[in-house]
Scaffold this motif. Structure first.
Motif, short mmCIF file in Angstrom:
data_model
loop_
_atom_site.label_atom_id
_atom_site.label_comp_id
_atom_site.label_asym_id
_atom_site.label_seq_id
_atom_site.Cartn_x
_atom_site.Cartn_y
_atom_site.Cartn_z
N ALA A 99 -2.26 -9.53 -0.46
CA ALA A 99 -2.69 -10.73 0.30
C ALA A 99 -1.56 -11.98 0.05
O ALA A 99 -1.05 -12.66 0.77
N LEU A 100 -1.54 -12.12 -1.23
CA LEU A 100 -0.65 -13.30 -1.76
C LEU A 100 0.93 -13.18 -1.59
O LEU A 100 1.55 -13.81 -1.00
N ALA A 101 1.07 -11.76 -1.89
CA ALA A 101 2.33 -11.45 -1.47
C ALA A 101 2.81 -11.74 0.01
O ALA A 101 4.13 -11.92 0.42
N HIS A 102 2.02 -11.24 1.01
CA HIS A 102 2.27 -11.54 2.32
C HIS A 102 2.27 -12.94 2.93
O HIS A 102 3.07 -13.33 3.66
N ARG A 103 1.33 -13.77 2.20
CA ARG A 103 1.31 -15.12 2.67
C ARG A 103 2.22 -16.01 2.04
O ARG A 103 2.81 -17.20 2.54
N ALA A 104 2.86 -15.55 0.85
CA ALA A 104 3.94 -16.32 -0.03
C ALA A 104 4.96 -15.57 -0.25
O ALA A 104 5.64 -15.58 -1.62
N ALA A 105 5.61 -14.75 0.45
CA ALA A 105 6.80 -13.82 0.49
C ALA A 105 7.89 -14.37 -0.18
O ALA A 105 8.56 -13.71 -1.02
N ARG A 106 8.47 -15.56 0.18
CA ARG A 106 9.45 -16.15 -0.57
C ARG A 106 9.51 -16.41 -2.15
O ARG A 106 10.44 -16.45 -2.68
N ARG A 107 8.10 -16.58 -2.58
CA ARG A 107 8.14 -16.74 -3.91
C ARG A 107 7.90 -15.55 -4.78
O ARG A 107 7.50 -15.68 -6.22
N GLN A 188 -6.14 -4.48 5.46
CA GLN A 188 -4.81 -4.84 4.97
C GLN A 188 -3.72 -3.86 5.17
O GLN A 188 -2.54 -4.21 4.61
N ASN A 189 -3.92 -2.84 5.79
CA ASN A 189 -2.88 -1.82 5.96
C ASN A 189 -1.51 -2.70 6.66
O ASN A 189 -0.50 -2.19 6.15
N ASN A 190 -1.78 -3.47 7.74
CA ASN A 190 -0.43 -4.02 8.40
C ASN A 190 0.06 -4.92 7.18
O ASN A 190 1.32 -5.17 7.22
N ASP A 191 -0.57 -5.54 6.47
CA ASP A 191 -0.07 -6.63 5.39
C ASP A 191 0.54 -5.77 4.56
O ASP A 191 2.03 -6.39 4.32
N THR A 215 -5.04 7.54 -2.79
CA THR A 215 -3.65 7.12 -3.18
C THR A 215 -2.47 7.55 -2.41
O THR A 215 -1.53 6.60 -2.18
N GLU A 216 -2.22 8.70 -1.91
CA GLU A 216 -1.31 9.35 -1.06
C GLU A 216 -1.16 8.52 0.50
O GLU A 216 -0.22 8.10 0.77
N GLU A 217 -2.63 7.97 0.88
CA GLU A 217 -2.49 7.13 1.91
C GLU A 217 -1.77 5.82 1.74
O GLU A 217 -1.01 5.29 2.59
N LEU A 218 -2.14 5.00 0.69
CA LEU A 218 -1.75 4.02 0.06
C LEU A 218 -0.03 3.98 0.14
O LEU A 218 0.74 2.99 0.57
#
Length: 255
Positions: A99-107, A188-191, A215-218
């Protein structure tokens, strides 16, 4: 630890060392001290940040919903003015990291997911719900802990088992149960599919909590995943094999 205000709550975190910043995010019921081995080993050449997520450790916020945990982590990064951050998250912490990487991708520069999953097969899902619902029963916390230790593959490691059982008086069973269900329900699949940064997936092969199918699905949701397996570890490779864990993490961040 450093304490900062976050709305009506307070967040506790550590900030040690200099160099490439790494933010470590603990699992459900854990706290920043879970990463002591990483703090001691990596702060020589990294800026190591650990956080008590809301309602965990010394941070307040037992009523904060899981969907705001990434916001809390972002508040800490804002406070310390950190950029080009590598995130390492265990289980629930991995979900916060996504979630953090998705919302703050630039950092965010790298993301490491340790024994993470997004969905479970129906039979495994039922078992997991029953496990966390033990926390709603009278004297159920100890049965929850014993069952969880067995599932994590660490029941036969005395130091880890003792520490886990000894920490039971620091958790709020109703809070842990509620957050489990909130994490279980969030999509969170799409994120994860949208992330365009290097992503490493660490897998403890003795971990019975995460089915191979999950795990394989992830992995199918990640562009060019880097996979690191720990054949002799369960759910907590950062505690079970800290030197190997730290080495693999360092290599990934600097690859």
């Amino acid at each position: 630890m450093v304490r900062i205000d976050w709305g009506r709550e307070t967040l506790n975190y550590t900030d040690e060392g200099t160099g490439t910043p790494i933010l470590f995010l603990h699992g459900l019921g854990g706290n920043a001290n879970n990463w002591l081995n990483q703090r001691r080993a990596l702060a020589d050449h990294h800026r190591v940040i650990t956080l008590d997520l809301p309602g965990h450790g010394r941070s307040t916020g037992a009523r904060v919903p899981f969907e705001r945990y990434a916001e809390a982590a972002a508040r800490v990064l804002d406070r310390i003015n950190a950029s080009n951050v590598s995130i390492v998250g265990l289980a629930m912490g991995a979900r916060v990291g996504i979630a953090l990487a998705h919302r703050a991708a630039r950092r965010i520069s790298h993301l490491t997911l340790v024994n993470a999953y997004l969905t479970l097969p129906p039979d495994e899902h039922e078992k997991r719900v029953a496990l966390y619902d033990l926390l709603l029963q009278r004297d159920g916390a100890r049965r929850w802990a014993d069952t969880l230790l067995e599932g994590m593959g660490v029941a036969d490691i005395p130091g880890i088992a003792r520490g886990f059982v000894g920490s039971l008086d620091q958790i709020q069973p109703l809070h842990i149960n509620r957050i489990f269900h909130e994490v279980d329900e969030i999509e969170q699949n799409n994120d994860l599919r949208d992330l365009d940064i290097p992503i490493q997936v660490m897998i403890g092969e003795r971990d019975k909590l995460i089915p191979a199918s999950s795990t394989e699905e992830l992995l199918t949701m990640i562009r060019c995943p880097v996979i690191h397996r720990f054949p002799d570890s369960g759910h907590l490779p950062y505690l079970e094999e800290p030197a190997s864990f730290n080495s693999a993490l360092d290599a990934f961040i600097h690859s």
